[in-house]
Scaffold this motif. Structure first.
Motif, PDB file in Angstrom:
ATOM      1  N   THR A   1       1.013  -1.253  -0.148  1.00 32.78           N
ATOM      2  CA  THR A   1       0.079  -0.046  -0.008  1.00 32.78           C
ATOM      3  C   THR A   1       0.954   1.375   0.031  1.00 32.78           C
TER       4      THR A   1
ATOM      5  N   LYS B   1      -1.719   4.514  -3.347  1.00 39.88           N
ATOM      6  CA  LYS B   1      -2.770   5.489  -2.707  1.00 39.88           C
ATOM      7  C   LYS B   1      -2.649   6.982  -3.138  1.00 39.88           C
TER       8      LYS B   1
ATOM      9  N   THR C   1      -7.545   6.153  -5.360  1.00 39.92           N
ATOM     10  CA  THR C   1      -6.437   5.109  -5.305  1.00 39.92           C
ATOM     11  C   THR C   1      -6.805   4.157  -6.213  1.00 39.92           C
TER      12      THR C   1
END
Length: 501
Positions: free
Chosen positions: A372, A410, A414
């Motif tokens: 992420t 992100k 996103t």
């Protein structure tokens, strides 16, 4: 929701016309009716409207909309921008239908471009999504004049001058819209930050193009809507018990950074994990025990940073990285956890920065693990600084496919890049999420869903959607500036409730 290229959208129109069947002029009328309905419902008090229409079908949409708003007693006038000698038949027909008492002016030369001083809403219908070269001549001058004015601007389907499918470099000759009313589906360029001033507030206007075409036409691009999130979400049943919802481990924290692992742990609990444990350095043990009574805690032998692994096989999912730092001993511990993991894991923050400095770790990461990164972390992973979002997205997708992982890139909208080449853009969230702690909360949410046996791609897509939706609830209560990551976590319950509607 599938997203389509310009050519696919053109084919979609043709398929609808042929198979509904419906004449193209009637499809244009239907689209303009939907656009007019939106304007009437949202902008009724803005009664003076000036349309800038090209001579193609986007201009035809504008002419129909002008006629319909005139019939609703709005003060309407039109400028026809003659950027080509080729005029679409539907445009010609709708120009002939325009009531004679609607002022209509031709822009054929530079001197015809009006100086905009009136207090009027400007509606941009010059170019549609098929543009392939920068505007020039009278079109360029018209766009510059529209942008120079301080008037509110509404773009129909897409801002004139903006390429739908690739990077636009001619920034001075793209309409700067306050609102975009895009037909049926968003266009790819609308989802990237460099085009924000050209898109403004994005509204999707359905015009009932063929459902069969949409279902059967392949695409690698998707836009996660409320309905899509509902299709992934699994509501709990009456006789469910905590053992069914997994055992989550959050690994993170270092001296001065215990707050990050606190947030991730709280988010994991709020997102529904059956049991949640935090592995933290000794300096964080009492903090976690005192502030999160619902969580269990493992204290590392080291006081200030993590130096030891733990038995990972008993955990359904592991999230690694929040506040963890990059101490040499911590890197050894993180490598050991990754190496021992037999199920997909979630990596964020300094766990990603460690990965960027240790290429050999890629081979240790379980398939379908979820990474992420924010934009800076991704560029460190890729080893490249990107000039535009199209190139960055392509690199993220390539990385996901090459390493068989899921990349959650992100930012606003996103992008979740899957190993099969699909890219899912998120529709929720706001600028209030742009502050410290938001990423820690997201790691906790995604890891929690993974622990609950959602498939990795489901955990990523639904986790990002819920995080953004909770952020929307938090901003409605606190405002963009004042909301913090804890507000997002506390708003997760509302986000889950929304999925039950």
């Amino acid at each position: 929701m599938k997203l389509f290229t310009t050519q696919q959208i053109r084919d979609w129109d043709i398929y609808t016309i042929k198979n509904e069947p419906i004449d193209s002029i009637d499809l244009m009328e239907r689209a303009a009716n939907r656009l007019t309905d939106w304007y009437y419902e949202n902008c009724e008090r803005y009664t003076d409207i000036t349309f800038f229409c090209g001579v193609g079908n986007n201009g035809g949409d504008g002419l129909v909309m002008a006629r319909l708003l005139h019939l609703l007693h709005f003060n309407v006038k039109c400028y026809i921008v003659h950027f080509s000698d080729k005029i679409s038949e539907d445009f010609k027909q709708n120009l002939s239908r325009l009531p004679k008492n609607v002022p209509c002016y031709d822009i054929k030369e530079d001197s015809d471009v009006p100086v905009i001083n009136d207090e009027t809403v400007l509606v941009d219908c010059i170019f549609g999504s098929g543009l392939s070269r920068p505007p020039k001549g009278i079109t360029q001058k018209t766009i510059i004049e529209i942008n120079r004015s301080n008037n509110p601007v509404i773009a129909i389907d897409i801002a004139s001058g903006l390429y739908a499918d690739h990077y636009s470099t001619h920034f001075q000759t793209i309409i700067e819209a306050d609102i975009t009313l895009t037909l049926e589906v968003p266009k790819l360029a609308m989802l990237f930050p460099e085009n924000d001033k050209n898109v403004g507030e994005l509204n999707i206007i359905p015009i009932d193009l063929s459902k069969k075409f949409k279902e059967e036409t392949p695409s690698n691009y998707f836009f996660t809507t409320h309905k899509n999130a509902q299709e992934i979400y699994r509501p709990r049943k009456r006789f469910d018990h905590k053992g069914k919802f997994g055992n989550l481990l959050i690994v993170g924290g270092s001296k001065g950074m215990i707050g990050a692992v606190q947030l991730a742990t709280k988010a994991g609990l709020r997102a529904g994990a059956g049991k949640t444990t935090a592995l933290v350095p000794a300096c964080g043990y009492e903090i976690i025990q005192a502030t999160i009574p619902e969580a269990m805690c493992i204290s590392d032998p080291s006081r200030n940073h993590i130096v030891a692994s733990t038995l990972v096989s008993k955990y359904s999912a592991i999230g690694i990285g929040p506040g963890i730092g990059q101490h040499e001993q911590t890197q050894k511990a993180v490598r050991s956890i990754i190496e021992d993991a037999e199920k997909p894991i979630v990596l964020d923050a300094d766990a990603l920065n460690m990965l960027s400095e240790n290429d050999e770790w890629w081979s240790l990461i379980p398939e379908n693990s979820i990474l992420t990164p924010h934009l800076g972390e991704f560029e460190r992973l890729a080893g490249i600084q990107f000039i535009n979002s199209f190139d960055r997205l392509e690199a993220a997708s390539k990385m996901a496919k090459e390493h068989n992982v899921i990349i959650v890139l992100k930012g606003a909208n996103t992008a979740i890049c899957l190993p099969n080449g699909q890219i899912h853009f998120n529709s929720t969230g706001n600028a209030g999420l742009a502050k410290g702690g938001s990423g820690d909360a997201l790691l906790g949410i995604i890891s929690s869903l993974l622990a609950q046996k959602y498939k990795p791609y489901e955990a990523a897509i639904l986790g990002v959607y819920l995080h953004g939706k909770a952020g929307d609830y938090a901003s409605a209560d606190k405002g963009f500036e004042s909301m913090v990551a804890s507000d997002v976590i506390e708003s997760l319950g509302k986000a889950f409730f929304e999925l039950l509607k």
